[in-house]
Every structure is written in structure tokens, then in C-alpha cells.
Design a protein around this motif. Structure first.
Motif, PDB file in Angstrom:
ATOM      1  N   GLY A  61      72.137  33.245 106.603  1.00 24.18           N
ATOM      2  CA  GLY A  61      73.039  32.734 105.576  1.00 24.18           C
ATOM      3  C   GLY A  61      72.351  32.051 104.426  1.00 24.18           C
ATOM      4  N   LYS A  62      71.014  32.143 104.379  1.00 25.06           N
ATOM      5  CA  LYS A  62      70.272  31.542 103.271  1.00 25.06           C
ATOM      6  C   LYS A  62      70.347  32.457 102.058  1.00 25.06           C
ATOM      7  N   PRO A  63      70.490  31.895 100.860  1.00 18.80           N
ATOM      8  CA  PRO A  63      70.634  32.749  99.675  1.00 18.80           C
ATOM      9  C   PRO A  63      69.333  33.424  99.267  1.00 18.80           C
ATOM     10  N   VAL A  64      69.437  34.710  99.006  1.00 19.16           N
ATOM     11  CA  VAL A  64      68.329  35.503  98.472  1.00 19.16           C
ATOM     12  C   VAL A  64      68.885  36.287  97.297  1.00 19.16           C
ATOM     13  N   GLN A  65      68.190  36.243  96.170  1.00 16.38           N
ATOM     14  CA  GLN A  65      68.687  36.892  94.968  1.00 16.38           C
ATOM     15  C   GLN A  65      67.675  37.887  94.407  1.00 16.38           C
ATOM     16  N   ALA A  66      68.195  38.938  93.802  1.00 13.80           N
ATOM     17  CA  ALA A  66      67.375  39.905  93.081  1.00 13.80           C
ATOM     18  C   ALA A  66      67.311  39.467  91.623  1.00 13.80           C
ATOM     19  N   PHE A  67      66.101  39.255  91.125  1.00  6.97           N
ATOM     20  CA  PHE A  67      65.894  38.883  89.726  1.00  6.97           C
ATOM     21  C   PHE A  67      65.467  40.127  88.961  1.00  6.97           C
ATOM     22  N   ARG A  68      66.269  40.504  87.967  1.00  8.27           N
ATOM     23  CA  ARG A  68      65.953  41.710  87.190  1.00  8.27           C
ATOM     24  C   ARG A  68      65.037  41.347  86.028  1.00  8.27           C
ATOM     25  N   MET A  69      63.884  41.947  86.013  1.00  9.06           N
ATOM     26  CA  MET A  69      62.854  41.590  85.048  1.00  9.06           C
ATOM     27  C   MET A  69      63.191  42.025  83.624  1.00  9.06           C
ATOM     28  N   ASN A  70      62.583  41.311  82.668  1.00  6.63           N
ATOM     29  CA  ASN A  70      62.664  41.687  81.255  1.00  6.63           C
ATOM     30  C   ASN A  70      61.494  42.560  80.831  1.00  6.63           C
ATOM     31  N   GLY A  71      60.338  42.341  81.457  1.00  2.00           N
ATOM     32  CA  GLY A  71      59.101  42.938  80.982  1.00  2.00           C
ATOM     33  C   GLY A  71      58.842  44.357  81.454  1.00  2.00           C
ATOM     34  N   ARG A  72      57.559  44.689  81.554  1.00  4.90           N
ATOM     35  CA  ARG A  72      57.116  46.030  81.920  1.00  4.90           C
ATOM     36  C   ARG A  72      56.184  45.951  83.122  1.00  4.90           C
ATOM     37  N   THR A  73      56.171  47.001  83.916  1.00  2.00           N
ATOM     38  CA  THR A  73      55.257  47.047  85.044  1.00  2.00           C
ATOM     39  C   THR A  73      54.296  48.219  84.902  1.00  2.00           C
ATOM     40  N   PHE A  74      53.096  48.013  85.437  1.00  2.00           N
ATOM     41  CA  PHE A  74      52.078  49.056  85.499  1.00  2.00           C
ATOM     42  C   PHE A  74      51.522  49.050  86.917  1.00  2.00           C
ATOM     43  N   ASP A  75      51.662  50.155  87.613  1.00  2.00           N
ATOM     44  CA  ASP A  75      51.128  50.252  88.967  1.00  2.00           C
ATOM     45  C   ASP A  75      49.644  50.586  88.874  1.00  2.00           C
ATOM     46  N   CYS A  76      48.826  49.542  88.876  1.00  2.00           N
ATOM     47  CA  CYS A  76      47.381  49.731  88.728  1.00  2.00           C
ATOM     48  C   CYS A  76      46.699  50.042  90.053  1.00  2.00           C
ATOM     49  N   GLY A  77      47.492  50.249  91.098  1.00  2.00           N
ATOM     50  CA  GLY A  77      46.946  50.658  92.377  1.00  2.00           C
ATOM     51  C   GLY A  77      46.661  52.138  92.450  1.00  2.00           C
ATOM     52  N   ASN A  78      47.073  52.889  91.420  1.00  2.00           N
ATOM     53  CA  ASN A  78      46.735  54.314  91.371  1.00  2.00           C
ATOM     54  C   ASN A  78      46.138  54.643  90.010  1.00  2.00           C
ATOM     55  N   ILE A  79      45.422  55.744  89.949  1.00  2.00           N
ATOM     56  CA  ILE A  79      44.670  56.093  88.743  1.00  2.00           C
ATOM     57  C   ILE A  79      45.581  56.252  87.532  1.00  2.00           C
ATOM     58  N   GLU A  80      46.718  56.927  87.715  1.00  2.00           N
ATOM     59  CA  GLU A  80      47.606  57.177  86.578  1.00  2.00           C
ATOM     60  C   GLU A  80      48.123  55.864  85.979  1.00  2.00           C
ATOM     61  N   GLY A  81      48.601  54.963  86.828  1.00  2.00           N
ATOM     62  CA  GLY A  81      49.125  53.689  86.341  1.00  2.00           C
ATOM     63  C   GLY A  81      48.051  52.829  85.716  1.00  2.00           C
ATOM     64  N   TRP A  82      46.866  52.857  86.304  1.00  2.00           N
ATOM     65  CA  TRP A  82      45.745  52.078  85.763  1.00  2.00           C
ATOM     66  C   TRP A  82      45.344  52.594  84.373  1.00  2.00           C
ATOM     67  N   LEU A  83      45.285  53.921  84.224  1.00  2.00           N
ATOM     68  CA  LEU A  83      44.949  54.495  82.920  1.00  2.00           C
ATOM     69  C   LEU A  83      46.034  54.171  81.887  1.00  2.00           C
ATOM     70  N   GLN A  84      47.291  54.234  82.306  1.00  2.00           N
ATOM     71  CA  GLN A  84      48.387  53.918  81.394  1.00  2.00           C
ATOM     72  C   GLN A  84      48.292  52.476  80.919  1.00  2.00           C
ATOM     73  N   ALA A  85      48.009  51.556  81.846  1.00  2.00           N
ATOM     74  CA  ALA A  85      47.888  50.146  81.482  1.00  2.00           C
ATOM     75  C   ALA A  85      46.750  49.940  80.494  1.00  2.00           C
ATOM     76  N   ASN A  86      45.612  50.543  80.764  1.00  2.00           N
ATOM     77  CA  ASN A  86      44.466  50.382  79.872  1.00  2.00           C
ATOM     78  C   ASN A  86      44.749  50.942  78.488  1.00  2.00           C
ATOM     79  N   THR A  87      45.350  52.116  78.444  1.00  2.00           N
ATOM     80  CA  THR A  87      45.598  52.757  77.148  1.00  2.00           C
ATOM     81  C   THR A  87      46.604  51.966  76.315  1.00  2.00           C
TER      82      THR A  87
END
Length: 286
Positions: A250-276
Motif C-alpha cells: 500500500g505504499k505509493p509508487v509513481q511513474a514520473f514522465r520525463m521531459n528530456g531525452r534518453t540515449f542508450d549508451c549500452g549499445n553501439i547504436e545508442g552510443w554513436l547517436q549520443a556522441n553525434t
């Protein structure tokens, strides 16, 4: 109410999605533009008002700790040559208010286990953040808004655990943990009560299109639940299972919807996108 001042950052993974880059270099030390990924993440925590970082690490990852340590020989060399700008760059890596502690994860037993390895470094009843360093979270171009800081503010106001989410295309929901808010989706920068998390659902069975990002603000009760959390998916101790138990209490847990952007730098494609993209925004020619 105790403020959120500590963030747990699990850095014990092998970084297999970045091989061969990560064979001898910790994936968290792979550069994104002009600094390693881990520095971006620590800067995000500082921007959110969190100044104590707990690294959950393993052997072979000492370069991460070294990056935030003083380097007297290098600093003396730069000072003697009058390279003040570079000295300031080094000083900015670890400002005086930043405190970094490391703890070892003896064996890989899941994210929940990694987080629990830091339990003894929290005060009784102390809330904490969890930041997964594979995912880089950046404000929209031209903005300095810190989504993690907004999550901390919402925790301060409500004492409800906060889970960062972002909308993904319907055809991609099967790749993520998808939150169930009972049909009530929060707007960007706002939170909504959660009913649960569904791991990698079929599109037609998904309760929403809001995927978990890898940023959490949690109550100390989660640590208590992790202390006896049985293995779940993959025979590992899952953080989401403990959060589910928190909701069942019964403890409250909420989903916070982000404003910003994400880059999945754990894979090559996301890492390259972030760098570029981030290099162009910083004024570099790429």
C-alpha cells in the motif's frame, strides 16, 4: 522528512553490448563527446541536488574510481605550464561537494542484489536514488531542466517513490518494462500512481506505452524488502520485484514522465547517436 542525498550507481556489469570496446575499458569510461559516460551521470546527480555517490563495482573497474580521484602529478605539471583552463576542467570532475564511495558486488545476482550491496551505507530510514549508467538522460536542446531533480522534488512533496518513464512506440513495448498507471498517463514533468510493471509485454497486452528508463527515487523500505527478496526473472534478484512488493504493502509508487531525452549508451547504436547529436549541440564539427 529526510532528503535524498545519496545515489547508488551499479557499475559492475561486463558491458557485453559494447564489445570489443569494453573488453579492457569499463563501459562507464567510454567517452561521450568530451568526458566518460560515468561523468555525465554523476553530473546529472549533482544537478539533482544529490552529492553522495555509491558505486557498486567489481574487480577491473578501478579506472572509474581513479577518474574522480586527485592526480597530483598531472595537476602539478599543468600548473607549472600555466594551463589553467585544463586545471579547471580537472577540478570540475570532482567538485568539493561530491563524495564518492565504492562497494564491491561479490557476484552478479541481478540489479536488486547490486542495489542491496549498498544498504549498509544508508542511514536508517534514508531514501535514495538509483541511476543506471547505461542510459544517458539529457535535457532537450536549449534547456537545463533536470528530470532527476524533478523526481527528487516530487519525492520531497509526497514521499511517493518515483520511477522515471518515457513513451515508446507501440511496436517496441515488447522490449521494455512497461508501467501500469490504470489508464491514467502523466504528462511530461508530472507523476501518476502506479499499479505495477509488466516486463516486455505483447503490444496488445501492454497497459501503456510508458517504459522504465533507469532512474529511481526510492524509500528505505525497498532495502528492507531486498534483504529477503527471492530470485525472480533470470534467477536473479530483481529491483522491480521489490518495488512490486512495496506497492502491495500500500505504499505509493509513481511513474514520473520525463521531459528530456534518453540515449542508450549500452549499445553501439545508442552510443554513436549520443556522441553525434551531443557533439553537434556542443559546437563540434562531426
Amino acid at each position: 522528512m529526510t532528503q535524498v542525498r545519496k545515489a547508488i550507481i551499479p557499475v559492475a556489469g561486463f558491458g557485453t553490448r559494447l564489445l570489443p570496446i569494453s573488453k579492457a575499458i569499463p563501459k562507464e569510461m567510454v567517452p561521450v563527446v568530451d568526458r566518460p559516460l560515468i561523468q555525465h551521470v554523476v553530473e546529472e546527480a549533482l544537478a539533482a541536488g544529490i552529492n553522495e555517490i555509491i558505486l557498486v563495482t567489481r574487480s577491473g573497474k578501478s579506472a572509474i574510481e581513479d577518474h574522480f580521484d586527485a592526480h597530483a602529478e598531472l595537476e602539478d605539471s599543468l600548473a607549472s605550464k600555466g594551463k589553467d583552463a585544463l586545471l579547471e576542467t580537472l577540478s570540475a570532475i570532482a567538485p568539493p561537494r561530491l563524495k564518492i564511495t565504492s562497494v564491491r558486488q561479490p557476484n552478479a545476482q541481478g540489479l536488486g542484489h547490486a542495489v542491496f550491496c549498498a544498504a549498509h551505507l544508508l542511514g536508517e530510514g534514508e531514501p535514495f536514488a538509483v541511476i543506471l549508467p547505461d542510459v544517458l538522460v539529457k535535457p532537450q536542446a536549449g534547456s537545463d531542466k533536470c528530470d532527476l531533480g524533478d523526481m527528487v522534488t516530487r519525492w520531497d512533496a509526497s514521499s511517493a517513490a518515483q520511477i522515471m518513464v518515457e513513451a515508446v512506440p507501440e511496436e517496441e513495448v515488447h522490449r521494455y518494462g512497461i508501467v501500469d498507471c490504470g489508464g491514467s498517463e502523466p504528462r511530461a514533468g508530472e507523476s501518476a500512481d502506479m499499479r505495477g510493471v509488466v516486463e516486455k509485454p505483447k503490444p496488445e497486452e501492454a497497459p501503456s506505452r510508458l517504459s522504465v528508463i533507469g532512474r529511481y527515487v526510492l524509500s528505505y523500505r525497498v532495502m528492507e524488502l531486498l534483504s529477503d527478496q527471492p530470485p525472480g526473472a533470470g534467477n536473479e534478484i530483481q529491483l522491480t520485484d521489490a518495488i512490486d512488493r512495496l506497492m502491495q504493502e500500500g505504499k505509493p509508487v509513481q511513474a514520473f514522465r520525463m521531459n528530456g531525452r534518453t540515449f542508450d549508451c549500452g549499445n553501439i547504436e545508442g552510443w554513436l547517436q549520443a556522441n553525434t547529436l551531443l557533439a553537434r549541440e556542443a559546437g563540434y564539427e562531426v
